[in-house]
Design a protein around this motif. Structure first.
Motif, short mmCIF file in Angstrom:
data_model
loop_
_atom_site.label_atom_id
_atom_site.label_comp_id
_atom_site.label_asym_id
_atom_site.label_seq_id
_atom_site.Cartn_x
_atom_site.Cartn_y
_atom_site.Cartn_z
N GLN A 565 0.85 -1.19 0.00
CA GLN A 565 0.00 0.00 0.00
C GLN A 565 0.89 1.24 0.00
O GLN A 565 1.93 1.28 0.66
CB GLN A 565 -0.89 0.03 1.24
CG GLN A 565 -1.88 -1.11 1.36
CD GLN A 565 -2.55 -1.10 2.71
OE1 GLN A 565 -2.13 -1.80 3.63
NE2 GLN A 565 -3.62 -0.32 2.84
N ASP A 566 0.48 2.27 -0.73
CA ASP A 566 1.21 3.54 -0.80
C ASP A 566 2.65 3.35 -1.25
O ASP A 566 3.57 4.05 -0.80
CB ASP A 566 1.17 4.26 0.56
CG ASP A 566 -0.23 4.70 0.92
OD1 ASP A 566 -0.93 5.22 0.05
OD2 ASP A 566 -0.64 4.49 2.09
N TYR A 567 2.85 2.39 -2.15
CA TYR A 567 4.16 2.17 -2.76
C TYR A 567 4.64 3.47 -3.41
O TYR A 567 3.89 4.11 -4.16
CB TYR A 567 4.04 1.07 -3.80
CG TYR A 567 5.31 0.69 -4.52
CD1 TYR A 567 6.21 -0.21 -3.97
CD2 TYR A 567 5.61 1.23 -5.77
CE1 TYR A 567 7.36 -0.58 -4.63
CE2 TYR A 567 6.75 0.87 -6.45
CZ TYR A 567 7.63 -0.03 -5.88
OH TYR A 567 8.77 -0.39 -6.55
N VAL A 568 5.85 3.90 -3.11
CA VAL A 568 6.37 5.14 -3.67
C VAL A 568 6.93 4.85 -5.06
O VAL A 568 8.07 4.40 -5.22
CB VAL A 568 7.45 5.77 -2.77
CG1 VAL A 568 7.99 7.05 -3.40
CG2 VAL A 568 6.87 6.08 -1.39
N ASP A 569 6.08 5.07 -6.06
CA ASP A 569 6.47 4.89 -7.45
C ASP A 569 6.57 6.27 -8.09
O ASP A 569 6.69 7.27 -7.38
CB ASP A 569 5.46 3.98 -8.16
CG ASP A 569 6.07 3.20 -9.32
OD1 ASP A 569 7.11 3.65 -9.85
OD2 ASP A 569 5.53 2.17 -9.71
N ALA A 570 6.51 6.33 -9.40
CA ALA A 570 6.63 7.60 -10.10
C ALA A 570 5.53 7.74 -11.13
O ALA A 570 5.09 6.76 -11.75
CB ALA A 570 8.00 7.70 -10.77
N VAL A 571 5.07 8.98 -11.34
CA VAL A 571 4.10 9.30 -12.39
C VAL A 571 4.68 10.44 -13.22
O VAL A 571 5.50 11.23 -12.73
CB VAL A 571 2.74 9.69 -11.79
CG1 VAL A 571 2.13 8.53 -11.03
CG2 VAL A 571 2.86 10.92 -10.87
N ARG A 572 4.27 10.52 -14.47
CA ARG A 572 4.72 11.62 -15.32
C ARG A 572 4.19 12.95 -14.76
O ARG A 572 2.99 13.09 -14.50
CB ARG A 572 4.22 11.43 -16.75
CG ARG A 572 4.68 10.13 -17.43
CD ARG A 572 6.08 10.24 -17.99
NE ARG A 572 6.48 8.99 -18.64
CZ ARG A 572 6.37 8.76 -19.95
NH1 ARG A 572 5.87 9.70 -20.74
NH2 ARG A 572 6.78 7.61 -20.46
N CYS A 573 5.08 13.90 -14.55
CA CYS A 573 4.63 15.21 -14.07
C CYS A 573 4.06 16.00 -15.24
O CYS A 573 4.41 15.79 -16.41
CB CYS A 573 5.77 15.96 -13.39
SG CYS A 573 7.15 16.38 -14.47
N SER A 574 3.18 16.94 -14.94
CA SER A 574 2.54 17.74 -15.98
C SER A 574 2.35 19.15 -15.46
O SER A 574 2.42 19.41 -14.26
CB SER A 574 1.19 17.14 -16.38
OG SER A 574 0.30 17.10 -15.27
N GLY A 575 2.08 20.07 -16.36
CA GLY A 575 1.83 21.45 -15.96
C GLY A 575 3.12 22.20 -15.74
O GLY A 575 4.10 22.04 -16.46
N GLY A 576 3.14 23.05 -14.72
CA GLY A 576 4.31 23.88 -14.47
C GLY A 576 4.21 25.19 -15.22
O GLY A 576 3.23 25.49 -15.90
N SER A 577 5.26 26.00 -15.12
CA SER A 577 5.27 27.31 -15.75
C SER A 577 6.62 27.56 -16.38
O SER A 577 7.59 26.85 -16.12
CB SER A 577 4.96 28.40 -14.72
OG SER A 577 5.92 28.38 -13.67
N GLY A 578 6.69 28.56 -17.22
CA GLY A 578 7.95 28.93 -17.84
C GLY A 578 8.51 27.81 -18.70
O GLY A 578 7.85 27.31 -19.62
N MET A 579 9.73 27.39 -18.40
CA MET A 579 10.41 26.35 -19.18
C MET A 579 10.31 25.00 -18.49
O MET A 579 11.19 24.16 -18.61
CB MET A 579 11.89 26.74 -19.36
CG MET A 579 12.10 28.02 -20.14
SD MET A 579 13.84 28.50 -20.20
CE MET A 579 14.56 27.09 -21.05
#
Length: 754
Positions: A565-579
């Motif tokens: 449960q709550d395995y620390v995996d990774a997801v593609r980040c999205s959004g943000g500002s500037g570069m």
């Protein structure tokens, strides 16, 4: 590289019919420190779970000349593999769970990687020549050995203190050794010396090891200059794989009756270590350690106390294969990145013999960890692409704090000659916090005091987190006969996130995200302050068949299942500002490196390990002949994203034929690894082909002299390491090439006791 899928069904069948060369013979506890102590109570025999393993000095000796990486000493154990990293800094994996998910103790100290790339993992602080014993607890780990981990526990120890025997007077002894390896021109030496009487023992142990870039079994890339540098690399040369490491340990021990006090001072200096699957290299690592221990034996059991402190200064930059000396960055001194980590720990534990049936283990521990991670600005004036790295100091982690306090209790009962149970409970409180951060400059990152900026938004968060974790382990063993033992168990284990998983913050600079990566996949990462602790539920069972004395033959099979449960995996980040690198095609890209955020998911892992040992010839003109083997399989899936977990070792087996004749021990070993086709789509993990390797080892012992010779990868096979990661060992750092394994390497080592 030619891709082919090696059939390994034959190898699997042979491995199960064979046997395990060294570890299975080491079922007893680690070497006792005070053999003279007599406990005036009926003590329950030390009992480890059946799927745990112990290696003693004799089991480790054949591998010391072949590697300077202590983590690779565990490769012979079923269920254990290693993430590729630097030449002395591999990260161990237990049944698909790696690195911080494993509790790793070096001489009883719980050490922590103080680096955003985990270039200084705990096992890098002890040289293989100074490893005397290894204990592995996988699956249902007893709570007395666990804590803040979900995979298991690895305990590595240097030799225990030695004292003069009664009436002997003074004990003077020592040993000196050296080795050479043809691939990469690896060389090194070690020295230890002891002076002792019946009460006092003083020991010094020192070692040095270094190597140049290693070579694969063939060309895996085009030969040429590393872009922007003056370094020429051949097609088979693995860039940024060189290293140099120096370790020293001074130990003082005092013994009186049933009491022992030890004090150890450790010092490590690592001037450089290249990382072929990272964008940066280690350019200096200096660590000092103080480790004090008390052990007392009493009529009711034993009491042990320990206090330790480690101080590490670590620097990353580019070594020659990556450092650009021509072009727009020719006037730069690289990109300096510094960390300073301090770990302080206190432990107190006792074993209480309550009766012939009952043994209780109780204890508590406290660990205080502090981390600063800062990056000095680059200079002088450079082109616009690097303008975001000018100005002030970039604070990646500022005053990072991680404090842990644990208490546990464990009850072990031998109900009869056939039945044994073990039940344990551990409570852990983990408190974490971090100070304010800032980017290199306000023009690119924004004002760190403005909540609308990226560092300002992080600074405005409530960063103090407290986790209350509970571990539970229950195990039941049934000894059906002298030749049959069965065991089953359940464990609930927890791990709180590390400082980088929670507090790495920058999302508007690709370089800053790329610097947070201990996975070797070339991707960039950012943390999440609100991550929850991982909670793993594991069930496993072991069937062990063996001769009555457990010295001749054995076969052990362990299936397991883990739900996290709550395995620390990774997801593609999205959004943000500037570069921000999280913008654009980051969500859909399949043919390049990507940018990710740590996130809680759910995961499941299942598989089986098997080990066996079968004597073929007990005594003849050729001596004893034994077949040994191990087999491991694990499958890992992210249940939430329906993706494969990253860096799962494919089906693999080792089969060895061992001949013992007088002072000679000769081994022929086959290594078989299936193709890696189940890869993480989220991380754009690379597939690798199956392969088979042949290794030869031979050792000769005569009086105080031991000589080891051998050859690894005899046929110089070109293969991709399934856990080696993406090749980033030179410029340009292009996606699509896996780090290859080591080509043929002849080695020789000599050790003289005096």
């Amino acid at each position: 590289m030619e891709r082919e899928r090696k059939p390994i069904a034959v190898a699997v069948a042979l491995a199960l019919a064979g046997g395990w060369q060294h570890a299975d013979a080491q079922e007893s506890s680690a070497t006792p420190v005070m053999k003279e102590v007599v406990v005036n109570a009926a003590r329950i025999d030390d009992v480890d779970p059946l799927d745990s393993r112990r290696l003693d000095a004799a089991s480790i000796a054949p591998y010391r000349a072949a590697t300077s990486d202590s983590a690779r000493l565990l490769d012979a154990l079923p269920g254990v593999s290693t993430y590729g990293a630097g030449g002395v800094s591999s990260l161990p994996v237990i049944r698909g769970l790696a690195d911080d998910r494993i509790r790793i103790q070096v001489d009883g100290m719980n050490l922590i990687s103080s680096c955003a790339n985990h270039m200084n993992p705990p096992l890098s602080y002890i040289d293989p020549t100074n490893v005397d014993s290894v204990a592995l607890f996988a699956g249902v780990t007893p709570v007395s050995a666990g804590g803040d981990s979900i995979a298991g526990t690895i305990q590595v120890n240097s030799p225990p203190p030695e004292f003069a025997k009664a009436g002997e007077g003074k004990l003077l002894k020592g040993q000196a050794g050296a080795f050479y390896r043809s691939n990469g021109n690896g060389r090194g030496a070690n020295l230890s010396a002891t002076i002792a009487n019946e009460m006092l023992s003083l020991n010094y142990a020192g070692s040095t090891a270094q190597a140049d870039n290693y070579r694969a079994g063939g060309s895996f890339k085009a030969a040429g200059l590393s872009e922007g540098t003056t370094e020429w690399l051949d097609g088979d040369e693995v860039g940024s794989s060189l290293y140099k490491s120096q370790n020293q340990l001074l130990s003082l021990a005092l013994r009186h009756a049933e009491h022992l006090f030890e004090l150890k001072f450790g010092y490590q200096h690592m001037p450089y270590q290249g990382f072929p699957n990272q964008r940066m290299d280690l350019t200096d690592n200096t660590s000092q350690q103080v480790n004090a221990r008390y052990l007392g034996e009493y009529a009711w059991g034993s009491l042990e106390a320990r206090a330790y402190h480690e101080d590490t200064r670590h620097t990353m930059n580019f070594l020659d294969d990556k450092l650009q000396t021509t072009g727009p960055m020719k006037n730069l001194a690289g990109m300096p990145m510094d960390t300073h980590g301090k770990t302080t720990g206190v432990q107190l534990k006792a074993e209480i013999i309550a009766s012939e049936r009952d043994l209780f283990r109780v204890g508590g521990e406290y660990q205080k960890y502090r981390l600063d991670d800062w990056w000095d600005p680059i200079s002088p004036v450079v082109a616009m692409p690097m303008a975001g790295m000018k100005g002030s100091t970039f604070w990646n982690i500022n005053d990072g704090q991680r404090d842990r306090f644990d208490v546990y209790g464990e009850w072990e009962a031998r109900w009869s000659r056939q039945w044994l149970s073990q039940l344990g409970l551990r409570s852990s409180t983990v408190r974490m916090d971090s100070g304010d951060v800032q980017g290199y400059n306000t023009a690119f990152y924004g004002d760190p005091q403005n909540p609308a900026s990226i560092p300002g938004a992080f600074n405005a968060l409530d960063r103090q987190k407290t986790d209350h974790n509970i571990d539970l382990a229950a195990l039941l063993r049934f000894t059906a006969a002298a030749e049959q033992t069965y065991e089953a168990g359940y464990a609930r284990k927890t791990r709180s996130p590390n400082l980088y998983e929670r507090y790495a913050w920058s999302t508007n600079n690709p370089m800053a995200m790329n610097m947070v990566n201990w996975f070797g996949d070339g991707n960039g990462y950012v943390g999440d302050v609100d991550l929850d602790p991982e909670v793993a539920h594991t069930i496993s069972a072991t069937a062990s068949w063996h001769d009555a004395a457990r010295e001749q033959w054995n076969l052990s099979v362990t299936p397991f299942y883990t739900y996290v449960q709550d395995y620390v995996d990774a997801v593609r980040c999205s959004g943000g500002s500037g570069m921000s690198p999280c913008q654009g095609s980051n969500l859909t890209r399949t043919d390049n490196f990507v940018y990710l955020q740590f996130a809680n998911q759910t995961a499941r892992l299942y598989g089986a390990d098997a080990s066996a040992r079968l004597p073929l010839v007990q005594a003849s003109a050729i001596g004893k002949l034994t077949m040994t083997g191990v087999l491991s399989y694990v499958r890992g899936r992210n249940s939430q994203s329906d993706d494969n977990l990253y860096h799962i070792m494919p089906l693999n087996a080792k089969l060895a034929l061992v001949q013992n004749s007088g002072a000679w021990t000769n081994t022929v070993e086959g290594v078989f690894v299936d193709a890696k086709t189940q890869v993480s789509q989220t991380r754009n993990e690379l597939r690798t082909s199956g392969y088979g390797l042949l290794n030869l080892r031979s050792s000769y012992e005569w009086k105080q002299l031991r000589v080891d010779i051998g050859v690894e990868n005899l046929f110089d096979r070109l293969y991709e390491s399934p856990l080696g990661g993406a090749y980033l060992g030179q410029r340009p750092m292009l996606y699509g090439t896996a780090v290859p394994g080591t080509g043929r390497s002849l080695y020789a080592g000599m050790n003289l006791r005096f």
